[in-house]
Design an enzyme around this catalytic site. Structure first.
Site, PDB file in Angstrom:
ATOM      1  N   ASP A   1       0.854  -1.188   0.000  1.00 39.23           N
ATOM      2  CA  ASP A   1       0.000   0.000   0.000  1.00 39.23           C
ATOM      3  C   ASP A   1       0.886   1.232   0.000  1.00 39.23           C
ATOM      4  O   ASP A   1       2.083   1.150   0.303  1.00 39.23           O
ATOM      5  CB  ASP A   1      -0.861   0.029   1.279  1.00 39.23           C
ATOM      6  CG  ASP A   1      -1.950  -1.020   1.253  1.00 39.23           C
ATOM      7  OD1 ASP A   1      -2.338  -1.425   0.156  1.00 39.23           O
ATOM      8  OD2 ASP A   1      -2.405  -1.436   2.331  1.00 39.23           O
TER       9      ASP A   1
ATOM     10  N   ASP B   1      -4.701  -3.236   4.934  1.00 37.16           N
ATOM     11  CA  ASP B   1      -5.173  -2.672   6.201  1.00 37.16           C
ATOM     12  C   ASP B   1      -6.688  -2.744   6.343  1.00 37.16           C
ATOM     13  O   ASP B   1      -7.216  -2.728   7.442  1.00 37.16           O
ATOM     14  CB  ASP B   1      -4.684  -1.226   6.381  1.00 37.16           C
ATOM     15  CG  ASP B   1      -5.007  -0.349   5.175  1.00 37.16           C
ATOM     16  OD1 ASP B   1      -5.863  -0.759   4.363  1.00 37.16           O
ATOM     17  OD2 ASP B   1      -4.403   0.729   5.047  1.00 37.16           O
TER      18      ASP B   1
ATOM     19  N   ASP C   1      -9.316  -6.156   2.225  1.00 37.74           N
ATOM     20  CA  ASP C   1      -7.995  -6.685   1.851  1.00 37.74           C
ATOM     21  C   ASP C   1      -7.830  -8.137   2.298  1.00 37.74           C
ATOM     22  O   ASP C   1      -6.854  -8.793   1.907  1.00 37.74           O
ATOM     23  CB  ASP C   1      -6.874  -5.845   2.486  1.00 37.74           C
ATOM     24  CG  ASP C   1      -6.701  -4.511   1.799  1.00 37.74           C
ATOM     25  OD1 ASP C   1      -6.934  -4.450   0.573  1.00 37.74           O
ATOM     26  OD2 ASP C   1      -6.338  -3.532   2.474  1.00 37.74           O
TER      27      ASP C   1
END
Length: 1030
Positions: free
Chosen positions: A451, A751, A755
C-alpha cells in the site's frame, strides 16, 4: 537427498490434512516423540476441537435462526428465574449476569423489551448511555459480571521440560545400561572403581537433559511473550464521558463500545445507535450471509466482525459467559501447523536416522563377532566371566550412543529455535509474526505488493492546498487562516465547514484545553483544517440531525451523509476520490460563493487542478453537497446532481528511509509494486519519489487492469510497478496472477476489511498494526506494528537469516554425523574397539545438537543477505555447495583421525601402559576441536571470510567458549568418568592444530565451483561460488 524427501513436502500456507498425515506416517526412528513433535499440530486434538466448534456453531445457529419456535417454547414452559446476589444488589445492579447472557445468547427480543430495551438494560447495569462506565466502578463490575478473558491452557513449568527431555528412548536405554554397568562393575572391580563408567554415562545424560530443558524452556518463554502480543486488541469506549482506547481484556459489562468497519465485536452486547451496521457472524454461526443490526435486531455477538457501517453498543456479557469464549477455548486445542522447513528436516532426520541405525547395528555385530572369534581362538569360548558381560554391555552402549549421535533429533527443533529467536528480535523491530511459517517464507519473497498510505508515507496528513471559489490557495498551517478566509466568500466558507464537520466519522475531544481528534488520518486532516478556519465542531454537529450515513469503503471510494438542517431543509454531503466525485456534479460554487453550472471548460479546469495537485504527490479529495427538496427521496442519499465546493490536496510525506529500503529490495531480487486507491498522478509522483517507478515501468489504473485479457496480463504484469485507484479485488487478482502465472513468492500488505482475500491468498500477508482493521490482522501472517515499509524489508532479511542459519546448522551437524559414524564403524571393524566411548559421544551429541543449534541457528542477519537473490520456490534445501563442504570436511577429519587411530602410537611416540588411553584421548580431543573449528567454518556456507560479524554474535562466542572450557574440564579433571587422561601441552597444541587446519581446508573447498550462475526472473544473477566471494 531430495528424492528421499518426497513425502516431506508441505505447502507453507494452509497445508492439506492429507499432506500433514502423509509426512507423519513417513517419520520413523524418533528418539523422543514428545520433544520432537512439541511444535507439530496434534491432528487428533484438532479434529476433536473442530467437532466441539461445530456443536457450538450449531447451537448459535439455532439461537439465531429458530428464534420464534424457541420463544414459543419459552412462553409455554415459563422463563428461568434468576436470584440476584446480594453483592450485586448492593452495588446498584438489578439484573443477574446469567440472565443478561441468556437474553443475548437466545436473541430474545421479547425479554429485552420486558427489561425496557437498551435503556432499561443500561439502568439495570447502572450505566449512562452518554457518560459510560466510571473508572472507579470497574473492579466491582469485574467481580460481579466477570472478566473479559477466556480460559487458556496453563503454561508449562521448567520441570515439565526436564521430564520431557528424559523421555528420549536412547537415553533411557543408556541409563539402564549405566545402572547394569554399575552393578556388574562393583561386583567385578569393587567400590568405587567399578561404578565410574556407569556413573559417567548417568552424569552425561543428566547434563544433556538439563541443557536441553533449559534451551526448550527459554524458547517456550519467547513464544509465550509473542502470544501475549498477538492478543493485544484495542477498542474505543466512552468512559466518564470521554472517548478513550482500552484493551478488549479490560472491557466490563456496561461499557459503551464504538464500532467501525473491520472491528471485531469484543463482547456480547446490544446496539445503541449507528448507521448501516452490517455484521459478519460466520466465525460463530458458520453462515456466510452478513446480518444487518439495528433497533429491531439489536443483538451483537462477541467474535463477529463489522463488515460495513458504524455504531455504538452496550456491553452486556463478557468472557466465558459468551459463546465466543467457549469457542476460543476449543481453538487453542490442536496447536499451530508445522512449517515446511520443520517437516523437511524431520525427513532429513528420518533418512539419516535409518543410516545411523544400520551402522549402529553393524558396529555392534562387528564388535561382538570379533570378541566371540577372539574368545574362540583363545579357547575361552566356554569360560565366561562378569568382565566379559561388561565388555558386551559396553559394546551395546556404544551402539546405542551411535544412534544418539546419528539420529539428528535436533534438526527440526533447530528450525523452531531459529524461528523463535527471529520472531523475538522482529518483535523489538516492530513486526509481530503471527504464523511461524511466515518467518521462513518471507526469506523466499520475490515480490512485495505494498500500500502507499502509511506504509510508504508517514500517514500524518495535513491539508496543503485547496481549490475553492475558482482559485487555488496554499495552506501554511497556523497563521495562514486570515489569508485563507480572505480568499473564500462567507457563503462558501459556511457550506465548506458544514461539509467537513457533518460528513465525518471522527470525533473531536477537548480535554484540559487540548484538542484530540479520533478518526482516520484523512478525516483528521480535514477536521484540523476546518478548526483552523475557525469552525466549531460541536456546534455544527449539535445544530443538525444526521438521518443516514454511507461510510467510506475501498470499493465506492466515497463517504456520504444525509442531514436534517435546523431550518428544516435536508442536505446531502459527499467526499471522496476526486475524479469519481467530480462525475456526480452538475454545478460548482463560484467566486461569489453561489452555485454556477459546471460547464465543460470549467470541468477541464478542475481536472487540471486535480492533476496538478496529484503531480505534487498530494492526495486529492472533492467535497460536494446537494439540497434535497424531493421529500420522497429524503431517506436515500443521491448519487448525482451535487454542487462541488472544493478540491482539497492533502500532503502525506514519504517516510524517511523508504527509498533506501526499496533500493535494498531491488538489489535483493525482490520487486516492489505499489497498489493504492489514490489518483494515478499522485501514485506516480510518490512511486518515483520512493524509487519504485522506473522509466521502463508501467503505472496503470485498477479499472484498466481488471479489464485486461489473460494474454495481456501475462505480457504486462512483469512491468507493472503501480496500480492506482485499485479495488481490493484488483489486489487479489494481481497476487493470484503473480503466484500462478509467474511462480512468484508474493508478500502483500493490507489494512482494510476488503484486503482480507488478498492477504489470505498471498504467500505472506502483512497487515498494518496502526491503520489495519482487526479483520485484516486476523487474515495476516505478520503484523507490521509501525506500518513502515522498512520494517517489511527487515522481516525479509530475518526470513533469509532463518533459512541460511538452518542450512549452516544442517551442514555442521551432518559433518559430525558422517565422521562419528564412519570413524566408530571402521575402527570397530579393523581394531575391534571404538575410539569414542559412550560418555564422549554424548558430549559430542550435545555440542552438535543443542549447543550447535544455539550457536548457528541464532545468528543475526547481516546486510550481505540482501545482496543475493531470494531462494526459489521448491529449491533443494541441502545444496550442492553444502554437500561439497560436508564431504570435504568429513574426508579431512576421517583421514587425520584414522591415521591417529591406526598409527598414532608410533607417530606420537607413545609408550607405556596408558599409551592406548592417551591416544584415544588425543583422538577425542582432536575430534572435538575439529567440530569447534568446523562450527566457525559453517558460519558462511559460500564465502571465505567466516569471521565477519562473529565478534558481534555473543551467543556464538559464548557457545564456543563454553565448549572449549568444558572440553578442558572433561579431559583434565573428569577422566575417571569420561575414559580420558590429562594431556601435556604438546598434545593439546596438536589437537588444536588438527582442528584449526579445517579452516584452510574450508578455503580450498570453497574454491571448487559446483554451481553455475543462473539468471533470476528479474534479471539478477545468482552469486557464483568461488574465491571471489571472499
Amino acid at each position: 537427498m531430495e528424492n528421499y524427501l518426497k513425502d516431506f513436502q508441505l505447502d507453507h500456507k494452509n497445508p492439506s490434512e492429507e499432506a500433514l498425515r502423509r509426512w507423519r506416517s513417513a517419520v520413523s526412528l524418533v528418539k523422543n516423540p514428545r520433544r520432537r513433535f512439541r511444535f507439530v499440530a496434534d491432528l487428533a486434538k484438532r479434529s476433536e476441537a473442530e467437532k466441539k466448534k461445530l456443536k457450538i456453531q450449531e447451537k448459535i445457529r439455532v439461537a439465531l435462526y429458530v428464534q420464534k419456535a424457541a420463544l414459543q417454547f419459552i412462553d409455554a414452559g415459563g422463563r428461568n428465574e434468576y436470584t440476584l446476589p446480594e453483592e450485586a444488589r448492593e452495588a446498584g445492579f438489578s439484573i443477574h449476569p446469567d440472565e443478561l447472557a441468556s437474553v443475548l445468547r437466545s436473541h430474545d427480543i421479547r425479554a429485552l423489551r420486558t427489561h425496557g430495551g437498551v435503556e432499561g438494560i443500561a439502568r439495570k447495569v447502572s450505566v449512562s448511555l452518554d457518560e459510560g462506565v466510571s473508572d472507579k466502578d470497574i473492579p466491582t463490575r469485574q467481580r460481579i459480571f466477570g472478566f473479559n478473558r477466556y480460559t487458556e491452557k496453563q503454561s508449562r513449568t521448567f520441570l515439565m521440560f526436564v521430564w520431557e527431555a528424559l523421555q528420549d528412548l536412547t537415553l533411557i536405554i543408556l541409563m539402564v545400561c549405566a545402572v547394569v554397568s554399575i552393578g556388574v562393575g562393583i561386583a567385578t572391580e569393587g567400590w568405587p572403581k567399578g561404578m565410574y563408567d556407569g556413573l559417567g554415562i548417568i552424569i552425561s545424560i543428566l547434563l544433556v537433559v538439563m541443557v536441553t530443558a533449559i534451551s526448550d524452556y527459554k524458547q517456550s518463554l519467547q513464544f509465550r511473550d509473542l502470544d501475549k502480543e498477538k492478543k493485544k486488541i484495542f477498542v474505543h469506549v466512552t468512559r466518564d464521558g470521554k472517548r478513550q482506547k482500552v484493551s478488549i481484556y479490560d472491557l466490563v459489562v456496561g461499557d459503551i463500545v464504538h464500532l467501525s468497519i473491520g472491528d471485531q465485536v469484543p463482547a456480547d452486547g446490544i446496539f445503541i445507535s449507528g448507521y448501516c451496521l452490517l455484521i459478519d457472524e460466520s466465525s460463530l454461526s458458520g453462515e456466510s450471509e452478513p446480518v444487518n443490526v439495528y433497533d429491531e435486531k439489536p443483538f451483537l455477538l462477541s467474535g463477529s466482525k463489522v463488515q460495513d457501517g458504524s455504531g455504538k453498543m452496550l456491553v452486556t456479557t463478557v468472557g466465558m459467559r459468551t459463546e465466543w469464549g467457549k469457542l476460543m477455548e476449543t481453538l487453542s486445542e490442536g496447536g499451530e501447523d508445522e512449517t515446511p522447513l520443520q517437516v523437511k528436516l524431520n525427513g532429513v532426520a528420518t533418512v539419516i536416522g535409518k543410516i545411523g541405525l544400520f551402522f549402529a547395528v553393524l558396529t555392534f555385530i562387528v564388535l561382538t563377532v570379533r570378541f566371540l572369534v577372539e574368545k574362540a581362538l583363545h579357547h575361552e569360548f566356554s569360560v565366561w566371566s562378569s568382565s566379559d558381560a561388561l565388555i558386551l554391555l559396553n559394546y551395546f552402549a556404544i551402539a546405542v550412543t551411535i544412534i544418539v549421535v546419528a539420529v539428528p533429533e535436533g534438526l527440526p527443533l533447530a528450525v523452531t529455535l531459529s524461528l523463535a529467536f527471529a520472531m523475538n528480535k522482529l518483535m523489538s523491530e516492530r513486526a509481530l509474526v503471527r504464523h511461524l511459517s511466515a518467518c521462513e517464507t518471507m526469506g523466499s519473497a520475490s515480490c512485495i505488493c505494498t500500500d502507499k498510505t502509511g506504509t510508504l508515507t508517514t500517514n500524518h496528513m495535513v491539508v496543503n492546498k485547496i481549490w475553492i471559489c475558482e482559485k487555488s490557495l496554499e495552506v501554511r498551517g497556523n497563521g495562514s487562516e486570515d489569508k485563507l478566509k480572505s480568499g473564500i466568500s462567507d457563503e462558501a466558507l459556511s457550506i465548506l465547514l458544514q461539509t467537513i464537520f457533518q460528513n465525518t466519522s471522527s470525533e473531536v475531544v477537548k480535554e484540559d484545553g487540548k484538542v484530540s481528534i479520533y478518526g482516520t488520518p484523512t478525516e483528521s486532516a480535514l477536521i484540523e483544517f476546518g478548526l483552523l478556519l475557525g469552525g466549531d465542531f460541536d456546534a455544527q454537529r449539535s445544530a443538525a440531525k444526521i438521518l443516514k450515513i454511507e461510510p467510506f469503503n475501498s470499493v465506492k471510494k466515497k463517504m456520504s451523509v444525509l442531514v436534517a438542517r435546523p431550518d428544516g431543509g435536508i442536505q446531502a454531503y459527499c467526499k471522496g476520490a476526486s475524479e469519481i466525485i467530480l462525475r456526480t456534479c452538475n454545478s460548482v460554487v463560484g467566486s461569489n460563493g453561489q452555485p454556477v453550472p459546471l460547464s465543460k471548460e470549467l470541468e477541464r479546469n478542475i481536472t487540471d487542478v486535480i492533476n496538478s495537485f496529484a503531480s505534487e504527490a498530494l492526495r486529492t479529495l472533492c467535497l460536494v453537497y446537494k439540497d434535497i427538496n424531493d421529500y420522497e427521496n429524503e431517506k436515500s442519499i443521491p448519487d448525482n446532481g451535487y454542487t462541488l465546493i472544493a478540491v482539497v490536496g492533502i500532503k502525506d510525506p514519504v517516510r524517511p528511509g523508504v527509498k533506501d529500503a526499496v533500493e535494498t529490495c531491488l538489489v535483493a531480487g525482490i520487486s516492489v509494486r505499489m497498489v493504492t486507491g489514490d489518483n494515478i498522478n499522485t501514485a506516480r509522483a510518490i512511486a518515483k519519489e520512493c524509487g519504485i517507478l522506473t522509466p521502463d515501468g508501467v503505472a496503470i489504473e485498477g479499472e484498466d487492469f481488471r479489464n485486461l485479457s489473460p494474454e495481456q496480463m501475462k505480457e504486462i504484469i512483469p512491468r507493472i510497478q503501480v496500480i492506482a485507484r485499485s479495488s481490493p479485488m484488483d489486489k487479489h487478482m494481481l497476487v493470484t496472477n503473480l503466484r500462478n502465472m509467474f511462480g512468484e513468492v508474493v508478500a502483500v500488505t493490507g489494512d482494510g476489511t476488503n484486503d482480507a482475500p488478498a492477504l489470505h491468498e498471498a504467500d505472506i500477508g502483512l497487515a498494518m498494526g496502526i491503520a489495519g482493521t482487526e479483520v485484516a490482522k486476523e487474515n495476516a501472517d505478520v503484523i507490521i506494528l509501525d506500518d513502515n515499509f522498512t520494517t517489511i524489508v527487515n522481516v525479509a532479511k530475518w526470513g533469509r537469516a532463518v533459512y541460511i542459519n538452518i542450512q549452516k546448522f544442517v551442514q555442521f551437524q551432518l559433518t559430525v554425523n558422517v565422521v562419528a559414524l564412519v570413524l566408530n564403524f571402521f575402527s570397530a571393524c579393523i581394531s575391534g574397539s571404538a575410539p569414542l566411548t559412550a560418555v564422549q559421544l554424548l558430549w559430542v551429541n550435545m555440542i552438535m545438537d543443542t549447543l550447535g543449534a544455539l550457536a548457528l541457528a541464532t545468528e543475526p542477519p547481516h546486510d550481505g543477505l540482501m545482496n543475493r537473490p531470494p531462494v526459489a520456490r521448491g529449491a533443494s534445501f541441502i545444496t550442492k555447495v553444502m554437500w561439497r563442504n560436508i564431504i570435504g570436511q568429513s574426508i579431512y577429519q576421517l583421514i587425520v583421525l584414522a591415521v591417529l587411530n591406526f598409527d598414532g602410537k608410533r607417530l606420537l611416540r607413545l609408550t607405556g601402559s596408558d599409551a592406548t588411553t592417551v591416544l584415544n584421548t588425543v583422538i577425542f580431543n582432536s575430534f572435538v576441536f575439529c567440530q569447534v573449528f568446523n562450527e566457525i567454518n559453517s558460519r558462511d556456507i559460500e564465502k571465505i571470510n567466516i569471521f565477519r560479524g562473529m565478534f558481534n554474535s555473543w551467543i556464538f562466542l559464548g557457545v564456543m567458549v563454553c565448549t572449549v572450557v568444558f572440553q578442558v574440564i572433561i579431559v583434565e579433571f573428569l577422566g575417571t568418568f569420561a575414559s580420558t587422561v590429562p594431556l601435556n601441552w604438546q598434545l593439546w597444541l596438536l589437537s588444536v592444530i588438527i582442528g584449526s587446519v579445517s579452516l584452510p581446508v574450508a578455503v580450498a573447498l570453497k574454491c571448487i565451483p559446483v554451481e553455475f550462475a543462473t539468471k533470476h526472473h528479474d534479471g539478477y544473477e545468482a552469486l557464483p561460488s568461488g574465491p571471489e566471494l571472499a
